[in-house]
Each structure stands twice: as C-alpha cells, then as structure tokens.
Design a protein around this motif. Structure first.
Motif, PDB file in Angstrom:
ATOM      1  N   ASP A 113       0.828  -1.219   0.000  1.00  0.00           N
ATOM      2  CA  ASP A 113       0.000   0.000   0.000  1.00  0.00           C
ATOM      3  C   ASP A 113       0.859   1.265   0.000  1.00  0.00           C
ATOM      4  O   ASP A 113       0.637   2.179  -0.794  1.00  0.00           O
ATOM      5  CB  ASP A 113      -0.908   0.040   1.237  1.00  0.00           C
TER       6      ASP A 113
ATOM      7  N   VAL B 286      -8.438   1.260  -2.820  1.00  0.00           N
ATOM      8  CA  VAL B 286      -7.861   0.185  -1.992  1.00  0.00           C
ATOM      9  C   VAL B 286      -8.821  -0.299  -0.901  1.00  0.00           C
ATOM     10  O   VAL B 286      -9.551   0.491  -0.303  1.00  0.00           O
ATOM     11  CB  VAL B 286      -6.531   0.637  -1.323  1.00  0.00           C
TER      12      VAL B 286
ATOM     13  N   PRO C  13      -6.849  -2.899   5.374  1.00  0.00           N
ATOM     14  CA  PRO C  13      -6.813  -4.111   6.206  1.00  0.00           C
ATOM     15  C   PRO C  13      -7.938  -4.197   7.225  1.00  0.00           C
ATOM     16  O   PRO C  13      -7.922  -5.094   8.061  1.00  0.00           O
ATOM     17  CB  PRO C  13      -5.468  -3.964   6.919  1.00  0.00           C
TER      18      PRO C  13
ATOM     19  N   PRO D 236      -1.486   1.703  10.474  1.00  0.00           N
ATOM     20  CA  PRO D 236      -0.665   1.072  11.514  1.00  0.00           C
ATOM     21  C   PRO D 236       0.814   1.418  11.278  1.00  0.00           C
ATOM     22  O   PRO D 236       1.337   1.211  10.192  1.00  0.00           O
ATOM     23  CB  PRO D 236      -0.928  -0.424  11.294  1.00  0.00           C
TER      24      PRO D 236
ATOM     25  N   HIS E 179     -15.621   3.396   3.784  1.00  0.00           N
ATOM     26  CA  HIS E 179     -15.420   2.247   2.880  1.00  0.00           C
ATOM     27  C   HIS E 179     -16.764   1.691   2.421  1.00  0.00           C
ATOM     28  O   HIS E 179     -17.712   1.604   3.229  1.00  0.00           O
ATOM     29  CB  HIS E 179     -14.685   1.120   3.605  1.00  0.00           C
TER      30      HIS E 179
HETATM   31  C1  BEZ Z   1      -7.618   1.767   5.218  1.00  0.00           C
HETATM   32  O1  BEZ Z   1      -8.262   2.365   4.413  1.00  0.00           O
HETATM   33  O2  BEZ Z   1      -8.177   1.463   6.227  1.00  0.00           O
HETATM   34  C2  BEZ Z   1      -6.180   1.418   4.933  1.00  0.00           C
HETATM   35  C3  BEZ Z   1      -5.796   1.184   3.642  1.00  0.00           C
HETATM   36  C4  BEZ Z   1      -4.480   0.820   3.380  1.00  0.00           C
HETATM   37  C5  BEZ Z   1      -3.576   0.723   4.422  1.00  0.00           C
HETATM   38  C6  BEZ Z   1      -3.983   0.980   5.727  1.00  0.00           C
HETATM   39  C7  BEZ Z   1      -5.301   1.338   5.994  1.00  0.00           C
END
Ligand code: BEZ
Ligand code: FE
Length: 338
Positions: free
Chosen positions: A108, A132, A135, A226, A249
C-alpha cells in the motif's frame, strides 16, 4: 577429479527430494552457469528459469529478474544495503499474523496496491471508480435494514447516507449486498480497540427493488495507518507522514456484476492530496450537507440534530463489461509501449 567421482552418482538426499516432488531434470541439457560475471548472470538466470512449463510464470520471472538485476546494477547496490533490505523484509514477515498483514501495508505505502487495483479495474467514464480495500474489513458486520445505524451512540457526528445503485444505463441494481465500514471520531476502527466485543461502525445491507439504499452512520475522521511496525519505521526514515484522509469504505456484490470495492473521501480533508496509501480519486470526493433541522434528524432515527446528509449513487459494471474494459486497457497499454 577422477572419472568415477564425476559420474552421475547421487546421494540419498537427492533421491528423497526427487521422490517428494522436486523436478528431476537432465543436467546435461542445462546451460553452464559457472563463472558468472555481472554481464552474464542475468542471461544465465533466464536460461535456467526457462525450464518453467507455465508460460505466464516464466514471463513474470523473466521480467522480475531483469528488473531486479537492472535495479541492483543501476543503483550500484552494496552488500550492506541489500542486507538492510533483507532484514527489513524479515521483520515485515515476522510481524504478520492472522490479524496483521504488514506485506499488504508495504504494498500500500509503495503505491503498488493502488497500481495493481487501477490496472485491474480501469477507469470508465460511466462506472464508479474503485480504490484500496485496506486491512480493516471484517466479516462480522451486523445485518441492517434500510435506515438502521451502523454506529453505536456517541461514536461521532451523525451522517445520513442514501442513494441508488445502478448499472451504466441507469437501471437499478436491486438486492445488491452493501458492506460499509469506517473509523469513529477518534480515528479508530472497532478492531483497533482491545475491548471489542462486537462489530461497530460497520454494517451490511441490501438495496431495494429500485436499487435504493439508506443507513445512518457517522462522519469518519482522518487516521494513521498502523505504524508501530517495520512499515511505520520505513515511512519515518523516508520523512513521510502516516495519515489517511477520512473515508467511508463501501463494497458492493451482486451476481452478474463486477464487485466494486471503493471508498468516499470528504471535501476539505487536510490529507486528501497526500494519502499515505494513494487511495484518493477526485471522483470519490463527496461534500455532505449539514442539516440542522431537528425534526428531520428525529424522523430519520437520530437522537437529535444536526446531521450530515450524504447522497451518493454508485454505478456498477456487469462482469462482461468489466472484463472488456480490462482487455481494452491492457491492449492500449501494450500499444503505448511500441
Ligand atoms: C484503510 O483504508 O483502512 C487502509 C488502507 C491501506 C492501508 C492501511 C489502511
Ligand atoms: Fe480505511
């Protein structure tokens, strides 16, 4: 060395390996890989990898080896630098568990996830863009009816989400399964709380006959990816920040349609232009309206006002349309290389 010593005598370890599935190739037909120099090594690796019977795998490894070797040559990679990289990859692997995937995070922050995603889901004028997954998706979201809330009380500013799911001709996509998840006003997903007992700020619902959906949510907030592991240390060493702009999301499944994994971002967010994982697309930026009317808030099921009104339609491609788009975009890409 005498003739007998150099004969094709092999030990038990070799026989055992062959028995357990290791390929037994005719050594006399192999290229001579001895005395490799920086100039010959790449060709020699290609020569031995060309034994691979799978055409696509053979091609992938030919390209991988070419680019890796070119990279090492072009940057004049030192032994110390390569060891640092190996140690980094080792610690990335060691921190992975059933609930933590540091390699995906690495992909990512290197923009590779966004690149692979955009090649596999090329932009079309008419369909909603993907982005994307991240996680933090879980399978245990609560099943909601239209108008229910995905968030428990006190998790953030109220938001009413509604719209339609349609195909590229504007026809409704009924009975579409929608998964939605978001951070609370502390910038955390429910899974980041040790005391989590059940899903919160996430829900699963189904569009109605007209493709219409509605639910109550909260306004998400920006949050750090993270960063207490090797990827966080890498970003620090690159002098990069670790934040993602606030986002909601969304994932849509319906048989016969390409699954859409996407997210909405919010106008004015300070991290829109520098998302740590390159997920923001202009077409996915929304600008909900603040509704102060207390009675409207109550009618929708909120305890009180105000609430943000987020109206958003999503356009899905059929599986066949998505495949056609992908083939077209790959063909354009190859044509551009010529
Ligand atoms: C997220 O959208 O939650 C995310 C996407 C990629 C890496 C870390 C968090
Ligand atoms: Fe997220």
């Amino acid at each position: 060395m005498n003739e007998e010593r150099s004969s094709k005598k092999v030990g038990k370890a070799v026989l055992d390996a062959i028995k357990s599935g290791a390929p037994n190739v005719d050594l006399d037909l192999l290229p001579n890989l001895m005395d490799m120099s920086p100039a010959s090594i790449t060709e020699n690796v290609h020569a031995i990898n060309s034994l691979c019977k799978d055409k696509r795998q053979k091609f992938l490894f030919e390209q991988l080896v070419t680019h890796l070797h070119d990279f090492a040559r072009e940057v004049g990679l030192t032994t110390e630098e390569w060891m640092t990289a190996i140690q980094f990859l080792t610690s990335t692997g060691k921190i992975c568990s059933d609930i933590r995937q540091e390699f995906i995070l690495l992909s990512d922050v290197l923009g590779l996830s966004a690149l692979v995603d955009s090649m596999n889901h090329p932009v079309t004028a008419s369909a909603t863009e993907g982005t994307v997954l991240g996680p933090f998706f879980t399978e245990d979201a609560k099943e909601l009816k239209a108008g229910d809330s995905i968030a428990s009380e006190g998790k953030g500013e109220y938001m009413w989400c509604e719209g339609r799911i349609v195909d590229i001709n504007g026809n409704p996509v009924p009975h579409c399964k929608i998964e939605t998840w978001e951070t609370d006003d502390e910038g955390k997903y429910d899974t980041q709380y040790e005391e989590r007992t059940e899903a919160d700020c996430r829900g699963r619902l189904i569009s109605d006959e007209q493709g219409y959906y509605s639910y109550r949510a909260i306004l998400p907030t920006p949050y750090p990816i993270p960063n207490d592991g090797p990827v966080g240390a890498l970003l620090k060493s690159l002098n990069r920040h670790v934040f993602r702009p606030a986002h909601l999301h969304m994932m849509f499944y319906r048989e016969g349609y390409e699954t859409l994994i996407t997210a909405l971002y919010f106008k004015g967010d300070p991290y829109l232009k520098s998302d740590a994982v390159f997920g923001v697309k202009t077409s996915l930026i929304v600008d909900p309206v603040l509704v102060k009317d207390e009675s409207k808030a109550k009618a929708l099921g909120f305890k009180n006002g105000p609430f943000w009104h987020l109206k958003k339609d999503y356009v899905l491609l059929t599986t066949a349309q998505a495949e056609e788009q992908k083939q077209k975009s790959l063909a354009n890409y190859y044509a551009s290389l010529q």
